[in-house]
Every structure is written in structure tokens, then in C-alpha cells.
Design a protein around this motif. Structure first.
Motif, PDB file in Angstrom:
ATOM      1  N   ALA A  46       0.827  -1.094   0.112  1.00 28.77           N
ATOM      2  CA  ALA A  46       0.249  -0.002  -0.182  1.00 28.77           C
ATOM      3  C   ALA A  46       0.953   1.251  -0.044  1.00 28.77           C
ATOM      4  O   ALA A  46       0.463   2.352  -0.784  1.00 28.77           O
ATOM      5  N   LEU A  47       1.866   1.320   0.886  1.00 30.49           N
ATOM      6  CA  LEU A  47       2.641   2.362   0.968  1.00 30.49           C
ATOM      7  C   LEU A  47       3.570   2.651  -0.591  1.00 30.49           C
ATOM      8  O   LEU A  47       3.634   3.694  -0.745  1.00 30.49           O
ATOM      9  N   LYS A  48       3.894   1.569  -1.000  1.00 27.43           N
ATOM     10  CA  LYS A  48       4.801   1.707  -2.295  1.00 27.43           C
ATOM     11  C   LYS A  48       3.726   2.388  -3.376  1.00 27.43           C
ATOM     12  O   LYS A  48       4.400   2.966  -4.470  1.00 27.43           O
ATOM     13  N   MET A  49       2.543   2.005  -3.253  1.00 34.94           N
ATOM     14  CA  MET A  49       1.630   2.339  -4.377  1.00 34.94           C
ATOM     15  C   MET A  49       1.084   3.853  -4.170  1.00 34.94           C
ATOM     16  O   MET A  49       1.267   4.525  -5.027  1.00 34.94           O
ATOM     17  N   ILE A  50       1.431   4.290  -2.808  1.00 42.64           N
ATOM     18  CA  ILE A  50       0.990   5.735  -2.613  1.00 42.64           C
ATOM     19  C   ILE A  50       2.295   6.411  -3.105  1.00 42.64           C
ATOM     20  O   ILE A  50       2.381   7.472  -3.621  1.00 42.64           O
ATOM     21  N   ALA A  51       3.749   5.959  -2.843  1.00 40.80           N
ATOM     22  CA  ALA A  51       4.731   6.599  -3.370  1.00 40.80           C
ATOM     23  C   ALA A  51       4.814   6.379  -5.056  1.00 40.80           C
ATOM     24  O   ALA A  51       5.603   7.183  -5.325  1.00 40.80           O
ATOM     25  N   GLY A  52       3.939   5.670  -5.590  1.00 44.06           N
ATOM     26  CA  GLY A  52       4.191   5.377  -7.104  1.00 44.06           C
ATOM     27  C   GLY A  52       5.410   4.573  -7.359  1.00 44.06           C
ATOM     28  O   GLY A  52       5.707   4.480  -8.615  1.00 44.06           O
ATOM     29  N   LEU A  53       5.821   3.864  -6.415  1.00 45.74           N
ATOM     30  CA  LEU A  53       7.068   2.812  -6.680  1.00 45.74           C
ATOM     31  C   LEU A  53       6.277   1.383  -7.293  1.00 45.74           C
ATOM     32  O   LEU A  53       6.891   0.538  -7.865  1.00 45.74           O
ATOM     33  N   LEU A  54       4.917   1.318  -7.047  1.00 43.08           N
ATOM     34  CA  LEU A  54       4.194   0.235  -7.669  1.00 43.08           C
ATOM     35  C   LEU A  54       2.943   0.764  -8.067  1.00 43.08           C
ATOM     36  O   LEU A  54       2.353   1.588  -7.660  1.00 43.08           O
TER      37      LEU A  54
END
Ligand code: ADP
Ligand code: ADP
Length: 227
Positions: A46-54
């Protein structure tokens, strides 16, 4: 409007693993939110999706009105990973300078930013040290400085202190709180520690595994130790 808007988000990895399902959440500017849950429940995803990393598999995440990962200034998010992930061959100064490389700042501006970031974490005198010469806590502080060097408004932290001893961890928790207060940050802090989530945040988002769903969203009004 919310700073971060997560709407009906799903994430299925290429191998078929469903990591996040049906996540909807709004996060306001200035909140200190923790994502709490057991290992494997989808917090980090979830965090990485918020960061745009995923990328998301379904639904939508916007940060400051822009789709995640496409903010007008890609550097307005600071990300602190589980391990300090420093370059071992580069000194502290060079490690913290790295995110500024693409920023097009003058040398003196960049130097000012790096020194500011190192002061924030109490490492102004360690610019010339190498990661191997530092303790685990100091390496994590360098990693926080690297995340703060672009002066982000949003700081995302993925179980940052899990590998540290409890005393160091307690100190760093207080340092993160102080940074949050002083710089008016919005923080999302991923942890599997109930203590840490309650100590730090003013809102605990609880996730459960199989598959990663939000099962509670708990505001801690007047939460310890603030207010
Ligand atoms: P995205 O939607 O972000 O593109 P993918 O599921 O397509 O996510 O995977 C992104 C990358 O991660 C791909 O290159 C994929 O091969 C790789 N990958 C897939 N499974 C794993 C895994 N278990 N560990 C590490 N990387 C993986
Ligand atoms: P948490 O941060 O809560 O420990 P994660 O978000 O890391 O959980 O993982 C959620 C689920 O997705 C787990 O089942 C994990 O094994 C799986 N997962 C994470 N990254 C990948 C990947 N790149 N490819 C395939 N599965 C993954």
C-alpha cells in the motif's frame, strides 16, 4: 480536500498474489497515520503504491490531486525503507546528496540542503563518515536525512526501525515525532508494532492478511503523547 485519496484500490502481483484488496482511505495534510498489521497483510505494498513505486491493479490513488507517482514535483515525497539502504562506497554527505542530483540546484544550494538535513537528524559532524563507521541508529538517521533533503511535505516510512534495538528505536520514534511537528509533515508509518502505532500516530489503520484489507480505522483523539 484530502492530501492522499485512496479509492477502491486492489493490487495483484504478476504471480497472482493478492496483496491489497478494496482499500479506500483519505488522509489529510498534517496527519500522522500508521498502517498496522501482521507481516504480509499488504502494508508495504500500500505504501509503495502511494509513493508511485508500484502501480495499482485497480482503483485509484491521488496525492495532492495528482495520480500517485505523477506529482508535479516527483521529489515532494520522502521514503524511508526498512533497511537504511545507503551506498557503502559513498560517505554520508554523498548519500544524502543523491536525491538532489536531479534537482538542478546550484552547488551551494545543494550543500545548504544537505547540511540542513544532516542537522535535522543530529549528524552535522558526520558528513565525511562512511556508513560502515556508523551505528545502526545513525545509519537510519542518514536514511531519514536523505528522505528529508528534498524538503518533502509527505514522509512515508516502511517499518523503518524494525532492525534496531529497543532503546535506539524509542529515541528514533521521538525524533520522528519532533520532525513531524517542526516541519508540518504528513507521515504514514508502516509497523507491526501496536505500541509504536499508538505511541506515534493520531490514527491507526489496521490491515489484515488474506487478502490485505483495512479492517479498522481508528482515530486516537488526544493521542499519547500529544495534545
Ligand atoms: P507492477 O504492477 O508494479 O508492474 P508486477 O506484478 O508487474 O507489478 O511486478 C513488478 C516487477 O516485480 C516485475 O518485474 C516482476 O517480475 C517483479 N516481481 C514479481 N514477483 C516478484 C517477487 N516475488 N519478488 C520480487 N519481484 C517480483
Ligand atoms: P507487509 O508489508 O504487510 O508485510 P507486503 O505488502 O510486503 O506485506 O506483502 C503483501 C503480500 O504480497 C504478501 O503475501 C507478499 O508475499 C506479497 N508480495 C509482496 N511483494 C510481492 C511481489 N513483488 N511479488 C509477489 N508477491 C509479493
Amino acid at each position: 480536500p484530502d492530501l492522499i485519496d485512496i479509492r477502491d484500490v486492489d493490487k495483484t502481483f504478476g504471480n497472482g498474489t493478492v496483496a491489497v484488496r478494496d482499500m479506500s482511505l483519505g488522509i489529510k495534510q498534517g496527519e500522522f497515520v500508521s498502517f498496522l498489521g501482521p507481516s504480509g497483510c499488504g502494508k508495504s505494498t500500500a505504501l509503495k503504491m502511494i509513493a508511485g513505486l508500484l502501480s495499482v491493479s485497480g482503483g485509484k490513488i491521488t496525492v495532492n490531486g495528482h495520480p500517485a507517482g505523477q506529482s508535479s514535483d516527483g521529489n515532494d515525497i520522502g521514503f524511508v525503507f526498512q533497511e537504511a539502504t545507503l551506498m557503502p562506497w559513498a560517505n554520508v554527505y554523498e548519500n544524502v546528496y543523491l536525491p538532489l542530483k536531479l534537482h538542478g540546484l546550484s552547488k551551494s544550494e545543494a550543500r545548504e540542503r544537505v547540511e540542513e538535513a544532516l542537522s535535522m537528524v543530529g549528524l552535522a559532524n558526520f558528513a565525511k563518515s562512511y556508513p560502515r563507521e556508523l551505528s545502526g541508529g545513525m545509519r537510519m538517521r542518514v536514511s531519514i536525512a536523505r528522505a528529508m533533503v528534498t524538503r518533502p511535505k509527505l514522509l512515508l516510512m516502511d517499518e523503518p526501525f524494525a532492525a534496531l534495538d529497543e532503546m535506539t528505536r524509542a529515541k528514533l520514534n521521538d525524533e520522528v515525532l519532533a520532525l513531524w511537528e517542526k516541519h508540518g509533515l504528513t507521515v504514514i508509518f508502516v509497523t507491526h508494532s501496536v505500541f509504536e502505532s499508538v505511541y506515534l500516530s493520531s490514527r491507526v489503520v489496521v490491515m489484515a492478511a488474506r487478502p490485505g484489507r483495512v479492517v479498522h480505522d481508528i482515530p486516537l483523539s488526544g493521542g499519547y503523547p500529544r495534545n
